[in-house]
Scaffold this active site. Structure first.
Site, mmCIF file in Angstrom:
data_model
loop_
_atom_site.group_PDB
_atom_site.id
_atom_site.type_symbol
_atom_site.label_atom_id
_atom_site.label_comp_id
_atom_site.label_asym_id
_atom_site.label_seq_id
_atom_site.Cartn_x
_atom_site.Cartn_y
_atom_site.Cartn_z
ATOM 1 N N PRO A 180 20.667 -19.979 2.846
ATOM 2 C CG PRO A 180 20.978 -21.892 4.126
ATOM 3 C CD PRO A 180 20.971 -21.409 2.709
ATOM 4 C CE LYS A 190 25.187 -15.992 2.122
ATOM 5 N NZ LYS A 190 24.417 -15.730 0.896
ATOM 6 N NE ARG A 223 19.963 -14.266 -4.942
ATOM 7 C CZ ARG A 223 20.505 -14.609 -3.755
ATOM 8 N NH1 ARG A 223 21.798 -14.865 -3.665
ATOM 9 N NH2 ARG A 223 19.749 -14.697 -2.682
#
Length: 332
Positions: free
Chosen positions: A2, A52, A322
């Site tokens: 998220p 986060k 990533r």
């Protein structure tokens, strides 16, 4: 994983549904049994988010609750050293949750509980997605609401008289003191959704002090807390910055624009609950059959397709483990 707007939205949901309620806490899975026992019977104060990380303060049983004026239903984003160590919550224990890749919260309850516009009926909040959960009949005078049996993977259940919040699969779920929360927050960079005075300048300073690619620095939570893969790719595209450019080589002016764009996009995501970053004027009409992402994103997940602005082919590369998407024609 998220992105930051989802965690801020979770904080708003938990605040709206549980703030100032005395709750029952349990750990159906058993892995948080000791922590749930500590929190059981506590009163919840407004939840907070930083990047986060989600922080939920609990006042132990017998502790006087702060005045209603001190616990707004939707607290404005604030600096943690002002809000997470608020004098009204000095006796609080803090539940610190980081969802990681697999964590999620599932909400269910009676019709009053599920009436929140932040939820839907019923609702799962996981990252930027919202998916249907179990159906729940509206309560009647003859059939009061009863919580559904928790799934065996539920690490923590928070239950009030009107509903439940089930946490499953988090990367982190621990109880901390206010001082320990301060240590966690002290390791994080500025949060665009808080955007406190001086945060833009701090962000610029942190980026320009490093020679790592700016594309990696935007994802470094010690540099800026909250942006994930989508916001990283889209904001770099929107500001025309090559993700491979070393942070020290990006001008303060361009980094200022980048910070402001992150603030803008993430606020939109927080309000809507989903991420849409592409300008309407860039969306092709008619939309190509194999390019549904073009209605939401300019570069994210659009590898191998034409840039909506310049026509160059969008590239996908690996950066610090990533996936990164960018346009070599627009980003210099």
């Amino acid at each position: 994983m998220p992105e930051g707007h989802s965690i801020h939205r979770l904080a708003r949901v938990l605040t709206e549904l549980f703030a100032d309620a005395v709750v029952h806490a349990s750990s159906p899975q058993g892995r948080f049994a000791a922590g749930a026992e500590i929190l059981n019977g506590s009163r919840i104060l407004p939840a907070q988010a930083w990047g986060k990380h989600l922080f939920i303060p609990f006042l132990p049983a017998g502790t006087e609750s702060p005045a209603a004026s001190d616990t707004p239903a939707h607290p404005a984003p604030a600096h943690p050293h002002a809000s997470l160590t608020d004098p009204t919550a000095t006796e609080a224990l803090w539940l610190h949750v980081h969802l990681g890749l697999y964590g999620r919260w599932v909400f269910n309850g009676d019709s009053t509980f599920l009436s929140s516009p932040l939820l839907g009926v019923p609702h799962i909040i996981v990252g930027e997605e919202s998916l249907g959960a179990w159906s729940q009949e509206a309560p009647t005078s003859l059939k009061p609401w009863q919580p559904h049996p928790p799934r065996g993977t539920v690490r923590l259940r928070i239950q009030s008289d009107h509903g439940t919040a089930d946490l499953s699969g988090p990367n982190q779920c621990v109880i901390q003191s206010g001082a320990e929360v301060g240590v966690v927050v002290g390791r994080l960079g500025p949060d665009p959704l808080r955007n406190e005075p001086g945060d833009r300048e701090r962000f610029i300073s942190l980026v320009r002090a490093r020679r790592s690619p700016v594309g990696a620095l935007v994802m470094d939570q010690s540099v800026t807390a909250g942006p994930g893969n989508i916001y990283r790719a889209e904001s770099l595209f929107r500001t025309g910055i090559n993700p491979y450019r070393p942070g020290a080589k990006v001008s303060a002016t361009r980094l200022s624009h980048l910070w402001d764009d992150l603030v803008h996009l993430m606020r939109d995501g927080l309000s809507a609950g989903t991420i849409t970053t592409v300008s309407p004027d860039l969306v092709p009409s008619p939309l190509p059959a194999n390019d549904a992402e073009a209605t939401r994103f300019a570069v994210y997940h659009r590898q191998g397709r034409a840039c909506l602005r310049c026509g160059a082919t969008i590239r996908e590369v690996d950066m610090a483990g990533r996936r990164l998407f960018w346009c070599p024609g627009c980003q210099h």
